[in-house]
Design a protein around this motif. Structure first.
Motif: not given
Lengths: 309, 295
Positions: B151-176
């Motif tokens: 998935l290097i050089g592919s849009r799918f790979g980039l989006i996967l990493i973007y989504v994964a790195t944002s989950i913890c922070g967003n979950t924390f924010f929304l849980r509140g």
């Protein structure tokens, strides 16, 4: 009821809880495990190894990478120092400026949103763009805005200064940019906190003859104290994520004296392909951030107990 | 208060207002200097000599730099990629994070707090500590046909990493936020025979739209300007270049053509500014700090 069936009951209840929670947490959990937690553990392994990314060979070499990073050159210590300096210089000014502007904007009767959007503009502008503008402003000849003003307009200096090629002017440019970029964020957060303070508190104070400064000191500051702490912790942790501005403004020059940890990590990994040393740098910064967060939490909780909140 | 005294009070108030305005205007002007310089310079002709003296206000309205940038093939590619990547990422990230936040705020299961503590812990880690192993993981996902580099050089790979790195922070924010929705509201759904999914879609989501919207807008802006991950994961693929990558490259390739760099920067910035101006009245900033302080 005997303990056996009690345990069984508890087990069933737990199982039911997991079964109903799984559809909700599973998608996130899979992504976090594969792309965050596993990589974190893998980073620890790389930091203890000689790792060749092309062949995939990974050989355990103990703490050699850490030794190399810490003792072979001075680069690491310059970078480490610069992260702390960045926090020490920028965080107080960001908080002071953010408080001042939010307080003034909050006291405006008309036109609040002009200033809200205006001061927030640097925050929503990407780091790449603001770095490029600052690179242009701090240009080393008469075409840089700063040199032009200081030498040609006000005649304060006799000669043009190569701002971004010297240790302290280079660091200064990075700090100025950090303050300018983040102050609007602090302002917006403080503004939200200020707007939750009841208005009649101020009104009764002004009728009692309290001036703008007295009101600021006795009403505002005490009400936004928790928010100040929130902004401070965020900004201090943010100080260890400084990267793009260093890469685009100074590239760590001269001799790594304007570098920061993240830039050093990037440089080791993607220019020199020293992935082991890069991971070691990453882990050292991670441990530093954790220690700082714990320390700040301790200080803040103590403060809260004393003031009896 | 006598009328006379009231008048005096009002005049004093007017003068104070005037001073605040003046002070803020001067401060705002100084604050805006980098933007003014950027705008003024984008209308200049730099070719090989930089304009002297440097400009704060535009002296002419010469749009040729903009014309040049828009007609460049890779600007349109970068714009297209940035729009696609950002919008897909935000939608998926917001949806998955809302689901997670519901799980962590409304459903009791053993180990919940411990697992959530792990999420919080990852938030303290420096952002790109993980980029090397992430690169390796993506490289090894080779079961999708037609992608020899994984998935290097592919849009799918980039989006996967973007989504994964944002989950913890967003979950924390929304849980509140989800925690502040009264439990009694969901009971009506339960009485109707609905389960967690009905509560989630019919009660929690509609009541949390301000929070979810705020999170979405901050996420949008963050992904729009993301530079480092994009550079490492798709930087080598000409077809996958994003706007921040393009800007940096423009500066590297044409060191003196600042008007191109600034014209492209302004074009990249306009959507974000419009979005923020439209949404600024509705953002729930207060909630950003709430979860952190109360926890």
């Amino acid at each position: 009821m005997n303990s056996m069936s009690l345990r069984k009951k508890r087990f069933h209840k737990g199982l039911r809880g997991w079964l109903s929670a799984l559809p909700f947490i599973l998608p996130g959990l899979i992504l976090v495990t594969v792309f965050i937690i596993y990589p974190m553990l893998f980073t620890i392994r790389i930091s203890l190894s000689d790792y060749r990314i092309v062949t995939g060979d990974i050989t355990y070499i103990g703490l050699t990478n850490f030794k190399n990073v810490l003792f072979e050159t001075k680069e690491f210590w310059y970078a480490y120092r610069n992260n702390f300096l960045y926090a020490i210089v920028t965080v107080p000014l960001i908080i002071f400026g953010g408080l001042l502007f939010s307080y003034l904007v909050n006291n405006l009767k008309h036109g609040q949103s002009i200033f809200k959007v205006g001061f927030y503009l640097p925050v929503i502008t990407s780091w790449v763009i603001v770095s490029l503008v600052f690179k242009y402003m701090f240009g080393n000849s008469n075409t840089g805005m700063l040199n032009y003003l200081l030498v040609d307009v006000f005649h304060i200096l006799d000669d043009y200064v190569p701002w971004l090629y010297r240790e302290w002017t280079g660091n200064g440019a990075i700090w100025v940019m950090g303050i300018w970029k983040n102050m609007g964020w602090a302002m917006l957060i403080f503004l939200a906190a200020l707007q939750s303070i009841p208005k009649d508190l101020y009104e009764s104070a002004s009728i009692d003859g309290a001036g703008i400064w007295a009101k600021f000191r006795y009403i505002t500051i005490s009400a936004v104290k928790p928010t100040i702490y929130f902004v401070m912790v965020n900004m201090i942790i943010g100080s260890f994520n400084v990267f793009i501005q260093v890469m685009l403004l100074t590239s760590g020059n001269p001799n790594g004296t304007t570098s920061v940890l993240q830039y050093l990590l990037y440089n080791r990994a993607f220019s020199k392909f020293e992935f082991g040393e890069a991971s070691a740098i990453g882990l050292i910064s991670a441990v530093t951030i954790i220690l700082l967060t714990v320390l700040l939490n301790k200080i803040f909780l103590l403060d809260e107990k004393e003031s009896g909140v | 208060m006598s009328i006379n005294k009231y008048q005096k009070f009002k005049t004093r108030d007017r003068i104070t207002q005037g001073f605040i305005w003046l002070f803020l205007l001067i401060a705002l002007f100084i604050f805006s200097l980098p933007f003014l310089i950027m705008i003024a310079s984008s209308f200049e002709e730099f070719s090989y000599v930089l304009p002297y003296p440097p400009k704060i206000f535009p002296t002419s309205l010469d749009f040729s730099a903009y014309q040049y940038i828009i007609t460049q093939h890779n600007f349109l590619t970068a714009l297209k990629n940035s729009v696609i990547n950002t919008s897909i990422t935000v939608v998926i990230a917001v949806f998955i994070s809302s689901l997670s936040a519901y799980g962590f705020s409304r459903i009791e299961f053993p180990g919940r707090e411990a697992l959530f503590a792990v999420y919080l812990f990852t938030l303290m880690m420096p952002g790109f500590l993980n980029i090397i192993p992430q690169f390796i993981v993506l490289k090894n996902i080779t079961f999708i046909p037609g992608l020899p580099n994984g998935l290097i050089g592919s849009r799918f790979g980039l989006i996967l990493i973007y989504v994964a790195t944002s989950i913890c922070g967003n979950t924390f924010f929304l849980r509140g936020f989800f925690k502040t929705v009264p439990k009694a509201l969901s009971e009506s759904v339960v009485v109707d025979g609905g389960g967690h999914f009905s509560i989630f879609f019919r009660i929690i989501l509609p009541l949390s739209t301000p929070a979810i919207g705020t999170m979405g807008i901050f996420a949008l802006q963050g992904f729009w300007e993301e530079y480092f991950t994009a550079k490492v994961l798709v930087g080598a693929n000409e077809n996958m270049i994003t706007l921040p990558l393009l800007l940096q490259r423009l500066n590297g390739e044409h060191a003196t053509r600042w008007e191109w760099v600034f014209a492209a920067s302004i074009l990249a910035l306009i959507p974000v500014i419009i979005l923020f101006i439209i949404s600024q009245k509705k953002l729930v900033i207060g909630g950003l700090t709430q979860g952190a302080v109360k926890e």
